[in-house]
Design an enzyme around this catalytic site. Structure first.
Site, mmCIF file in Angstrom:
data_model
loop_
_atom_site.group_PDB
_atom_site.id
_atom_site.type_symbol
_atom_site.label_atom_id
_atom_site.label_comp_id
_atom_site.label_asym_id
_atom_site.label_seq_id
_atom_site.Cartn_x
_atom_site.Cartn_y
_atom_site.Cartn_z
ATOM 1 N N GLN A 254 -0.957 7.139 -24.346
ATOM 2 C CA GLN A 254 -0.911 5.950 -23.500
ATOM 3 C C GLN A 254 -0.079 4.855 -24.149
ATOM 4 O O GLN A 254 0.738 4.200 -23.494
ATOM 5 C CB GLN A 254 -2.339 5.454 -23.257
ATOM 6 C CG GLN A 254 -2.454 4.411 -22.191
ATOM 7 C CD GLN A 254 -1.887 4.916 -20.884
ATOM 8 O OE1 GLN A 254 -2.001 6.099 -20.569
ATOM 9 N NE2 GLN A 254 -1.241 4.055 -20.139
ATOM 10 N N HIS A 257 3.863 4.369 -23.800
ATOM 11 C CA HIS A 257 4.544 3.924 -22.564
ATOM 12 C C HIS A 257 5.390 2.683 -22.807
ATOM 13 O O HIS A 257 6.586 2.677 -22.555
ATOM 14 C CB HIS A 257 3.533 3.646 -21.447
ATOM 15 C CG HIS A 257 3.218 4.862 -20.639
ATOM 16 N ND1 HIS A 257 4.154 5.468 -19.839
ATOM 17 C CD2 HIS A 257 2.088 5.585 -20.508
ATOM 18 C CE1 HIS A 257 3.603 6.521 -19.252
ATOM 19 N NE2 HIS A 257 2.360 6.616 -19.648
ATOM 20 N N GLU A 322 -7.428 2.071 -15.575
ATOM 21 C CA GLU A 322 -6.586 2.951 -14.758
ATOM 22 C C GLU A 322 -6.972 4.422 -15.018
ATOM 23 O O GLU A 322 -7.227 5.175 -14.098
ATOM 24 C CB GLU A 322 -5.119 2.703 -15.133
ATOM 25 C CG GLU A 322 -4.137 3.488 -14.310
ATOM 26 C CD GLU A 322 -2.709 3.366 -14.872
ATOM 27 O OE1 GLU A 322 -2.537 2.826 -15.986
ATOM 28 O OE2 GLU A 322 -1.780 3.829 -14.186
ATOM 29 N N HIS A 323 -6.989 4.817 -16.304
ATOM 30 C CA HIS A 323 -7.391 6.172 -16.697
ATOM 31 C C HIS A 323 -8.668 6.094 -17.520
ATOM 32 O O HIS A 323 -8.752 5.287 -18.440
ATOM 33 C CB HIS A 323 -6.326 6.834 -17.578
ATOM 34 C CG HIS A 323 -4.965 6.861 -16.962
ATOM 35 N ND1 HIS A 323 -4.024 5.898 -17.233
ATOM 36 C CD2 HIS A 323 -4.378 7.732 -16.108
ATOM 37 C CE1 HIS A 323 -2.909 6.168 -16.563
ATOM 38 N NE2 HIS A 323 -3.089 7.275 -15.866
ATOM 39 N N ASP A 356 -1.215 13.151 -15.371
ATOM 40 C CA ASP A 356 0.075 12.479 -15.169
ATOM 41 C C ASP A 356 1.092 13.412 -14.513
ATOM 42 O O ASP A 356 1.940 12.973 -13.736
ATOM 43 C CB ASP A 356 0.662 12.023 -16.511
ATOM 44 C CG ASP A 356 -0.097 10.851 -17.097
ATOM 45 O OD1 ASP A 356 -0.833 10.185 -16.344
ATOM 46 O OD2 ASP A 356 0.040 10.602 -18.313
ATOM 47 N N HIS A 415 -12.020 -15.462 28.329
ATOM 48 C CA HIS A 415 -12.477 -14.121 27.948
ATOM 49 C C HIS A 415 -13.564 -13.660 28.926
ATOM 50 O O HIS A 415 -13.540 -12.536 29.416
ATOM 51 C CB HIS A 415 -13.036 -14.121 26.522
ATOM 52 C CG HIS A 415 -11.997 -14.081 25.446
ATOM 53 N ND1 HIS A 415 -11.075 -15.083 25.270
ATOM 54 C CD2 HIS A 415 -11.731 -13.161 24.476
ATOM 55 C CE1 HIS A 415 -10.291 -14.781 24.236
ATOM 56 N NE2 HIS A 415 -10.669 -13.618 23.732
#
Lengths: 428, 428
Positions: A254, A257, A322-323, A356, A415
């Protein structure tokens, strides 16, 4: 990586105050780009491509010839791998396909939900130095399964004006209609508002840098977007049985990145925390992207000591990562305690890179704690629903009074009149 | 109402250029309010409530006593009507409830999608002069069915500091947890970021004025929102068989909302267009909200002459109206041609107010052509999904090579290493 207690984690979290209205400098630049593209169309696109990508293009559209050349450049290993990934991604996402439905529980009354694919979709694929063929598959396949007729990719050109061959082959394999050599906020503007060359779309998806993210935020409402993506994150929950070398490898995958990526381990074991710190340093030394990893870990890397697994799951739900990897005994039994996470990886043999690239579920996941309210990209992102209502004359007249009562309560007498006129003139 | 051709409609549409980045004056005010609420919490809320609602409050939370008093003020007709509506709304939305699923197509591999309700949701209900109990039901019921544990309403107080009793009774009937006397951008800020009194939520839904809409746009990304709602719209497609008095009544029911509401009839019949113009004027004369209706119709009212029904459906898809009525022969057979519409009302006895109040489908619908990409509010707005991935050791090792190939192609070698380490140390 620093080791902190659950209390320290919570106090750090309380003091973090960044928010969406806190992006003035980038917003100014982005708004100017949006304005110019709306006003000057293709001309503005050529200008910004020269300015930001350093390339003078004759046209934006990738040609047939470029696709053919790309095929010749990629290895057969790559081709086999991407085809296997495509099969897996398709199998998983097929389970998300929704269908229209109708109900007729009462005589004369039909109610329904019609599901319709979006007509045109634009996908942003980051470019420049890196190439992300996997992102092509993850964005295109669910759109295809939803039934989207027109799928356009925008991706910034390399310095020689070409697009990475792996991206082109992945696009062709997954059935993209057009690829434009366009990046940055100008690509988002073109998709949102259209130019002479680029067709206006209904939704823009895909990850990008801060300018792309802010441009998506600004055009949101004129078109749909998938999310405002932030830096990538992993959280590994580990008990004393978790293999330390695996945890370290996953955190580092991770961290590579970019510098703003976040890698966190939440553990119930002090011993594990100590050994993990050493193992992370050891493994980092031999990795290609060591420099990025070190900066990412020193800024955002954390080992959090939880009192017990229940406490660990609470921390996870507050993080909304996220993960999430659960390297604990009987991980599937703990799934019930996880409320907020983009993707959940169970056990020691389900590392994040498996998701991934390959397993099938989408790798476009909610970042920056948005897993509190957002979902992975899916087929549901590429359809929309319309309600359907059909009452017979008898059904409407039977129910006329409560409808009129509610309309009159709200002071909306016209209405009420739309109901009343059908009562007074039943066969007009 | 003016009558135009399909060509005139298309040329007008091309020349309309409003967009999301075109709201500078409102944005400045909204950003200042967001900043003050983030900084000063409740104090800022009391300040803005005095400033904008003209009320000095001791506290924001509606008390038990106020709910009891509200019950005594509403008629039994209202109560019966709202309970019937609640039953219908519940029946329809139950069909939208999603469940977690898992697949195990290959040995050693489990993939899944876990569906989790949002933890806390905030609903904006407009207040002041008007009262919208129907919006309470339409927003709360799908959230309840989704399993949201904590539902908070914000609604601006009336000039005497109270909340409209119909809104309070509707809230109690539908099971709201807390009602705050708060309106405008300050209410959105409080829900998005929390204050001493107001709890931060995961998603904010519900309609409001331009300040509320822009505040929702700004906090989007920090929290989820349903949509940026614009003025309400109706489009009636009518062939020569459609009852002119019904069309007129339905157009007028839309036009009474406010001056910016849009009422459009698309027809294949010149004769109908002429008669409709006269009928609209005739009916308008006797309606309570005549002044609003006249302004709305003169600004946005249109009769568009289509060449044939196919042309009419194309115009509808370009308009992407919030409400669509098909007053044509065999309307359900034409459903297949409608791509973009929030709710579709079939036949002469399915007028829009039936859907606004009673039939069951949601009345929170995509406005301003966003039906190109957005859906009615639904149970799906109050849940989120997490992917689940579990591979056995054997399954991972069998598939190790393609994963590594794809990771290495993208230059992410630490990703490849997270797979490789499990191969090298299979039982760490």
């Amino acid at each position: 990586m620093k080791t902190i207690t659950a209390e320290q984690f919570r106090s750090e979290k309380r003091n973090s105050t960044s928010n969406q209205s806190d992006n003035e400098a980038i917003d100014q630049a982005v708004l100017e780009i949006l304005k110019q593209v709306m006003k000057n169309g293709d001309k503005a696109l050529f200008h910004y491509t020269e300015k930001f990508d350093g390339v003078t293009l004759d046209e934006f559209v990738v040609s047939e010839q470029e696709f053919v050349e790309a095929r010749e450049m990629v290895s057969s290993d790559f081709l086999t791998s991407i085809q296997q990934a495509k099969t897996n991604i398709t199998t998983f996402h097929q389970a998300q396909v929704e269908h229209s439905w109708f109900m007729d529980k009462e005589p004369g009354i039909v109610l329904g939900q019609k599901v319709t694919p979006l007509e045109k979709v634009g996908i942003y694929i980051p470019g420049g130095k890196a190439a992300y063929p996997s992102s092509v598959l993850m964005n295109v396949i669910p759109a295809k399964l939803a039934g989207v007729e027109n799928i356009q990719i925008v991706t910034p050109p390399q310095s020689d004006g070409t697009i990475n061959p792996y991206v082109l082959v992945a696009a062709e394999e997954s059935g993209v209609d057009t690829i434009y050599k366009l990046g940055g906020a100008q690509a988002i503007a073109a998709l949102a508002y259209g130019t002479e060359t680029v067709e206006k779309v209904a939704k823009i998806v895909g990850p990008g840098n801060a300018y792309v993210a802010r441009a998506k935020k600004w055009v949101y409402g004129d078109v749909a977007i998938d999310m405002i993506a932030g830096p990538s994150e992993i959280c590994v929950v580990a008990d004393e049985t978790a293999p330390i070398s695996y945890i370290a490898a996953d955190l580092l995958s991770q961290a590579e990145h970019d510098e703003s990526a976040t890698a966190i381990c939440v553990t119930t074991s002090n011993t594990l925390a100590e050994k993990l710190t050493i193992e992370v340093e050891k493994q980092t030394a031999s990795l290609d992207r060591k420099a990025i990893i070190q900066r990412s870990l020193s800024q955002n890397g954390k080992i959090i000591i939880a009192n017990d697994l229940k406490d660990a799951f609470n921390i996870v739900n507050e993080l909304a990562p996220e993960h999430l990897e659960l390297m604990i005994q009987n991980p599937s039994e703990s799934l019930q305690y996880i409320k907020n996470a983009g993707a959940i990886f169970l056990g020691n043999y389900s590392p994040e890179p498996l998701g991934d690239y390959f397993a099938g579920p989408n790798h476009t996941l909610p970042t920056s704690s948005t897993a509190r309210f957002a979902s992975p990209l899916g087929v549901y992102d590429f359809v929309k629903r319309s309600s359907v209502i059909q009452y017979s004359q008898a059904a409407l007249l039977t129910n006329a009074e409560p409808i009129k009562t509610l309309a009159n309560t709200e002071g909306l007498t016209a209405h009420a009149n739309a109901i009343q006129i059908r009562k007074e003139k039943p066969d007009a």
